[in-house]
Write an enzyme that holds these catalytic residues in place. Structure first.
Site, PDB file in Angstrom:
ATOM      1  N   HIS A  25      62.482  32.090  17.810  1.00  0.00           N
ATOM      2  CA  HIS A  25      63.031  30.753  17.517  1.00  0.00           C
ATOM      3  C   HIS A  25      62.038  29.632  17.853  1.00  0.00           C
ATOM      4  O   HIS A  25      62.222  28.497  17.410  1.00  0.00           O
ATOM      5  CB  HIS A  25      64.318  30.519  18.311  1.00  0.00           C
ATOM      6  CG  HIS A  25      65.465  31.380  17.883  1.00  0.00           C
ATOM      7  ND1 HIS A  25      65.855  31.516  16.571  1.00  0.00           N
ATOM      8  CD2 HIS A  25      66.308  32.175  18.607  1.00  0.00           C
ATOM      9  CE1 HIS A  25      66.880  32.355  16.492  1.00  0.00           C
ATOM     10  NE2 HIS A  25      67.172  32.765  17.714  1.00  0.00           N
ATOM     11  N   ASP A  62      66.412  41.022  13.948  1.00  0.00           N
ATOM     12  CA  ASP A  62      67.361  40.409  14.879  1.00  0.00           C
ATOM     13  C   ASP A  62      68.538  39.842  14.076  1.00  0.00           C
ATOM     14  O   ASP A  62      68.378  39.502  12.895  1.00  0.00           O
ATOM     15  CB  ASP A  62      66.658  39.283  15.636  1.00  0.00           C
ATOM     16  CG  ASP A  62      67.485  38.746  16.792  1.00  0.00           C
ATOM     17  OD1 ASP A  62      67.307  39.242  17.912  1.00  0.00           O
ATOM     18  OD2 ASP A  62      68.295  37.826  16.568  1.00  0.00           O
ATOM     19  N   HIS A  64      69.851  37.000  14.432  1.00  0.00           N
ATOM     20  CA  HIS A  64      69.574  35.585  14.166  1.00  0.00           C
ATOM     21  C   HIS A  64      68.271  35.451  13.389  1.00  0.00           C
ATOM     22  O   HIS A  64      67.337  36.219  13.593  1.00  0.00           O
ATOM     23  CB  HIS A  64      69.448  34.802  15.481  1.00  0.00           C
ATOM     24  CG  HIS A  64      70.659  34.890  16.347  1.00  0.00           C
ATOM     25  ND1 HIS A  64      70.784  35.829  17.353  1.00  0.00           N
ATOM     26  CD2 HIS A  64      71.798  34.167  16.344  1.00  0.00           C
ATOM     27  CE1 HIS A  64      71.965  35.677  17.944  1.00  0.00           C
ATOM     28  NE2 HIS A  64      72.606  34.677  17.346  1.00  0.00           N
ATOM     29  N   ASP A 146      70.822  42.723  18.521  1.00  0.00           N
ATOM     30  CA  ASP A 146      72.108  42.046  18.542  1.00  0.00           C
ATOM     31  C   ASP A 146      72.850  42.130  17.212  1.00  0.00           C
ATOM     32  O   ASP A 146      73.939  41.580  17.069  1.00  0.00           O
ATOM     33  CB  ASP A 146      71.959  40.589  18.975  1.00  0.00           C
ATOM     34  CG  ASP A 146      70.827  39.880  18.274  1.00  0.00           C
ATOM     35  OD1 ASP A 146      70.117  40.516  17.478  1.00  0.00           O
ATOM     36  OD2 ASP A 146      70.629  38.683  18.529  1.00  0.00           O
TER      37      ASP A 146
END
Length: 229
Positions: A25, A62, A64, A146
């Site tokens: 991120h 991931d 995200h 995740d």
């Protein structure tokens, strides 16, 4: 960077890097989502500047989207960024239409409730063909677990065999470029057991940073020449 050096120097066939935060991120000038430094991006650039690799791929599974990795390599034709992720979900980026200046950004978003079958289809139909065509010298896997069905903060339904499968598929791409194979990859909060090597990278306990990318599960050289919810 040490892992990259070891892999490219042929002192290790691949490397699994357990780093926190892994960083997908983190953008060029802005930390986000508990990511301070983008370790996957740093690894890719280190391989290019220190070892002279021409093309590097960062593959991110991931849950995200790695907005930071995408932003860093948006205008860079020498790095391909590929991602599967749940959408909509933090950080709100990762649409199919986001392709980068040189068409080297490959997003394959998934919807809440999507399972391993749809995840595998996204790789088989979208990401793997583009990765093969790009012919990377190194693959860095930004491996977040995740997307597992038991993760409480997202809604994809992957299981341990799905992470093992995708790792082997990425390794197979690296093996096709075996003139001097290598790969690297990160670790994540939830570490599913899967055959072979599979790495995840935690960024909020479940994001990826550095990851194996070719022969085994994370990074490998093949040939020469703010808040998360």
């Amino acid at each position: 960077m040490l892992a990259i050096d070891e892999v490219i120097g042929k002192r290790a066939p691949n490397a699994f890097v357990a780093v926190r935060p892994p960083g997908h991120h983190a953008e060029t000038t802005r930390p986000m989502g508990f990511c301070l430094f983008n370790n996957a991006a740093i690894a890719a650039r280190h391989a290019q500047k220190r070892h002279g690799l021409e093309r590097v791929a960062v593959v991110d599974f991931d849950v995200h989207h790695g907005n930071g990795s995408q932003e860093i390599f948006w205008s860079d034709a020498s790095v391909m960024y590929c991602s599967t992720h749940q959408m909509p979900l933090y950080p709100g980026t990762g649409a199919v239409s986001e392709r980068g200046k040189h068409n080297t950004i490959v997003n394959a978003p998934l919807r809440a409730g999507d399972d391993g079958e749809l995840f595998r289809a996204a790789f088989e139909q979208v990401i793997l063909p583009r990765l093969r065509d790009f012919r990377p010298d190194l693959i860095v896997i930004s491996a977040g677990f995740d997307a597992h069905m038991r993760d409480p903060l997202a809604n994809l339904k992957l299981l341990e065999p799905d992470f093992g499968w995708v790792t082997r598929q990425i390794m197979a791409v690296a093996d096709q470029r075996r003139a001097g194979p290598r790969r690297l990859r990160p670790r994540r909060r939830l570490r599913p057991r899967s055959p072979g090597a599979v790495g995840g990278g935690p960024c909020h306990g479940a994001d990826a940073g550095l990851g194996p990318g070719a022969r085994t599960a994370a990074a490998r050289r093949v040939g020469k020449g703010g808040r998360e919810t």
